[in-house]
Design an enzyme around this catalytic site. Structure first.
Site, PDB file in Angstrom:
ATOM      1  N   LYS A  10       0.767  -1.141   0.098  1.00 50.83           N
ATOM      2  CA  LYS A  10       0.040   0.302   0.061  1.00 50.83           C
ATOM      3  C   LYS A  10       0.985   1.273   0.037  1.00 50.83           C
ATOM      4  CE  LYS A  10      -3.037   0.541   3.551  1.00 50.83           C
ATOM      5  NZ  LYS A  10      -2.917   1.836   4.244  1.00 50.83           N
ATOM      6  N   SER A  11       1.852   1.176   0.866  1.00 57.20           N
ATOM      7  CA  SER A  11       2.773   2.407   0.853  1.00 57.20           C
ATOM      8  C   SER A  11       3.458   2.734  -0.549  1.00 57.20           C
ATOM      9  CB  SER A  11       3.939   2.275   1.843  1.00 57.20           C
ATOM     10  OG  SER A  11       3.355   2.305   3.154  1.00 57.20           O
ATOM     11  N   ARG A  60       2.588   5.868  -3.006  1.00 60.56           N
ATOM     12  CA  ARG A  60       3.800   6.664  -3.315  1.00 60.56           C
ATOM     13  C   ARG A  60       3.978   6.649  -4.982  1.00 60.56           C
ATOM     14  NH1 ARG A  60       4.515   5.681   1.624  1.00 60.56           N
ATOM     15  NH2 ARG A  60       5.729   6.618   2.998  1.00 60.56           N
ATOM     16  N   ARG A 119      -8.038  12.134  13.347  1.00 60.92           N
ATOM     17  CA  ARG A 119      -6.445  12.067  13.395  1.00 60.92           C
ATOM     18  C   ARG A 119      -6.028  13.448  13.214  1.00 60.92           C
ATOM     19  NH1 ARG A 119      -4.896   6.942   9.588  1.00 60.92           N
ATOM     20  NH2 ARG A 119      -3.005   7.163  10.741  1.00 60.92           N
ATOM     21  N   SER A 156       7.506   9.009  11.901  1.00 61.96           N
ATOM     22  CA  SER A 156       6.339   8.698  10.990  1.00 61.96           C
ATOM     23  C   SER A 156       6.777   9.088   9.526  1.00 61.96           C
ATOM     24  CB  SER A 156       5.433  10.036  11.441  1.00 61.96           C
ATOM     25  OG  SER A 156       4.347  10.002  10.459  1.00 61.96           O
ATOM     26  N   ASP A 170       2.370  -1.161  11.848  1.00 60.84           N
ATOM     27  CA  ASP A 170       1.137  -1.737  11.458  1.00 60.84           C
ATOM     28  C   ASP A 170       0.934  -2.949  11.830  1.00 60.84           C
ATOM     29  OD1 ASP A 170       0.599   0.891  10.477  1.00 60.84           O
ATOM     30  OD2 ASP A 170       1.329   0.301   8.407  1.00 60.84           O
ATOM     31  N   LYS A 229      -3.661   5.882  15.015  1.00 60.11           N
ATOM     32  CA  LYS A 229      -3.809   4.915  13.638  1.00 60.11           C
ATOM     33  C   LYS A 229      -5.420   5.016  13.205  1.00 60.11           C
ATOM     34  CE  LYS A 229       0.334   4.247  12.985  1.00 60.11           C
ATOM     35  NZ  LYS A 229       1.183   4.955  11.976  1.00 60.11           N
ATOM     36  N   ARG A 245      -7.373  -3.243   9.825  1.00 52.98           N
ATOM     37  CA  ARG A 245      -6.573  -4.140  10.811  1.00 52.98           C
ATOM     38  C   ARG A 245      -7.214  -4.753  12.251  1.00 52.98           C
ATOM     39  NH1 ARG A 245      -2.096  -0.917   8.429  1.00 52.98           N
ATOM     40  NH2 ARG A 245      -1.640  -2.101   6.522  1.00 52.98           N
TER      41      ARG A 245
END
Ligand code: S3P
Length: 454
Positions: A36-37, A41, A137, A182, A334, A361, A411
């Site tokens: 996913k990251s 990106r 958040r 982060s 995660d 999160k 999750r």
């Protein structure tokens, strides 16, 4: 009286996953979706490149689709084919859109925070919104450094979405210290550096380094000096970024659920193919191995700066509790929820400290994770930043457990599913569609592993 099944309660019924028995032993090979990251990106950087970029195995989850929708709204063409996704980038700072544009980051902290970095020079006002979870958040962690770069932000509720950004014609490189570990904050400032004059200096506590590796691959002028705790990064604004193709490797965060499923199932073996094993992401493997898991990395290879391998996991009968070194926290950030399930079945006490970030999160994961363990009959000691888990190797659940009202955190859903399949009990897990955020094929893969399991 017969129950009336109307279309409305049909939808409701379909949203709850009911699990009544443990999974039988299995020996299988699977592939999980793209990372996913890296997927998000790739989308954002391809929008800044000149020309046609293609991604294979792009994760088609809600977070990534939200990223594609966002760049489309900013005037970038996106083509989704069966085997690949194509983005027609227009170069750095070349978004076209009307004043007052609204971008919806949905559930994605990564998209919401990273895209602000790319909007640093967009002088027409843009509103950023998100779903219920994302709107709880903290965004000051990115808007504060980006204000120093030159952008202006307006909040309705302090530090929370929705917010509006007005970019600056005069964005300048800054000196930024990132102290939360982060990657989202670090990457947001790195993306702003693509459109800021001068040099951007970043001192960042260790976190995943996909953006750095992509910048290097794309020949963005970047220098990195690593120390044990911090990375020192210098970036000079590039003249341009060329279009680039990328074959997205599988997501280790998605794999982690299947690692623990296999470890905690009897006589089982699973090969997960083609996974990104970037050292800044494999804390989960280190932690599970320290607990006694049998995990082998096979067929290791390099790809455009990233590391990839297949992961072989076998059942582990004698798991032991862990005193988890906090240096591993950022590389397993995660995966803690699913690690907690392994700890619940390990011999002895496990202790995880300095993990207050977990409560920042998609849901307050440290608190909710502890609550679910307690519902399973597992004792925990919880503080704002740590948890002690009293493991029970012979844990067998016989009662009913209902999981709901957890802000649809994907999750939490997957952790609960794996707990149900390995510890027994009768589980009703609400908001099945939460998996679409990161891992749409999660339940299908469980059925492939064992067709009678769900
Ligand atoms: C991510 C960074 C991490 C992680 C998130 C994805 C990223 O968040 O939890 O799921 O792709 O940069 P933080 O940067 O807030 O730690």
């Amino acid at each position: 009286m017969p129950i009336l099944v109307t279309p409305l309660n049909l939808i409701k019924m379909a949203k709850i996953l009911v699990i009544k028995k443990k999974i039988n032993s299995f020996k299988k090979e699977i592939e999980v979706g793209g990372d996913k990251s890296l997927s998000i990106r790739w989308v954002l950087l391809a929008s800044q490149a000149i020309g046609k970029s293609k991604a294979y195995n792009l994760l088609m989850s809600e977070d990534v689709i939200a990223a594609l929708e966002a760049i489309k709204k900013l005037g970038i063409k996106v083509l989704i084919k069966k085997k690949y996704c194509e983005i027609l980038g227009k170069g750095l700072n070349n978004f076209t859109y009307k004043n007052g544009l609204v971008i919806d980051a949905k559930n994605s902290g990564t998209l919401g925070r990273l895209i602000l970095g790319l909007l640093i020079k967009s002088t027409k006002k843009i509103k950023l919104i998100g779903d219920k979870s994302l709107s709880k958040r903290d965004f000051s962690r990115v808007t504060e450094p980006l204000e120093k770069v030159g952008a202006k932000f307006q909040y309705k509720v302090k530090n929370k979405l929705p917010l509006s950004i007005i970019g600056s014609n005069n964005s300048k490189g800054i000196y930024y210290v990132e102290n939360n570990g982060s990657a989202q904050c670090k990457s947001s400032v790195m993306l702003a550096a693509l459109n800021s004059s001068g040099t951007t200096y970043i001192k960042a506590k260790k976190s995943r380094n996909h953006t750095e590796l992509l910048f290097k691959y794309l020949k963005v002028p970047i220098k990195i000096k690593r120390t044990k705790k911090y990375d020192f990064i210098n970036i000079i604004k590039p003249k341009k970024i060329n279009a680039f193709n990328y074959n997205i490797p599988g997501d280790i965060s998605s794999s982690a659920f299947f690692m623990v499923l296999t470890m905690l199932s009897e006589n089982s073996k699973l090969l997960i193919k083609n996974i990104n094993i970037n050292p800044s992401r494999i804390g989960v493997i280190t932690i599970l191995k320290k607990m006694g898991a049998k995990i082998l990395l096979k067929n290791k290879r390099n790809y455009k700066g990233e590391k990839i391998s297949d992961i072989l996991i076998r059942s582990s009968k004698n798991l032991k509790g862990i005193y988890c070194p906090s240096e591993l926290n950022s590389s397993a950030i995660d995966e803690f929820l699913i690690i907690f399930i392994a700890a619940a079945k390990a011999k002895g006490i496990s202790y995880f400290k300095d993990i207050s970030e977990l409560n920042q999160k998609e849901s307050p994961r440290l608190n909710l994770g502890s609550k679910i363990l307690n519902m399973m009959g597992v004792k925990t000691e919880l503080t704002e930043s740590s948890i002690k888990i009293y493991g029970q190797p012979n844990l067998k659940i016989t009662k009913k457990i209902v999981i709901k009202n957890y802000l649809k955190d994907h999750r939490i859903f997957m952790m609960s599913t794996i707990a149900a399949l390995t510890c027994g009990g009768i589980w009703k897990i609400h908001d099945k569609d939460s998996i679409n955020t990161s891992f749409p094929s999660f339940l299908k893969l469980i059925k492939n592993i064992n067709s009678k399991s769900l």
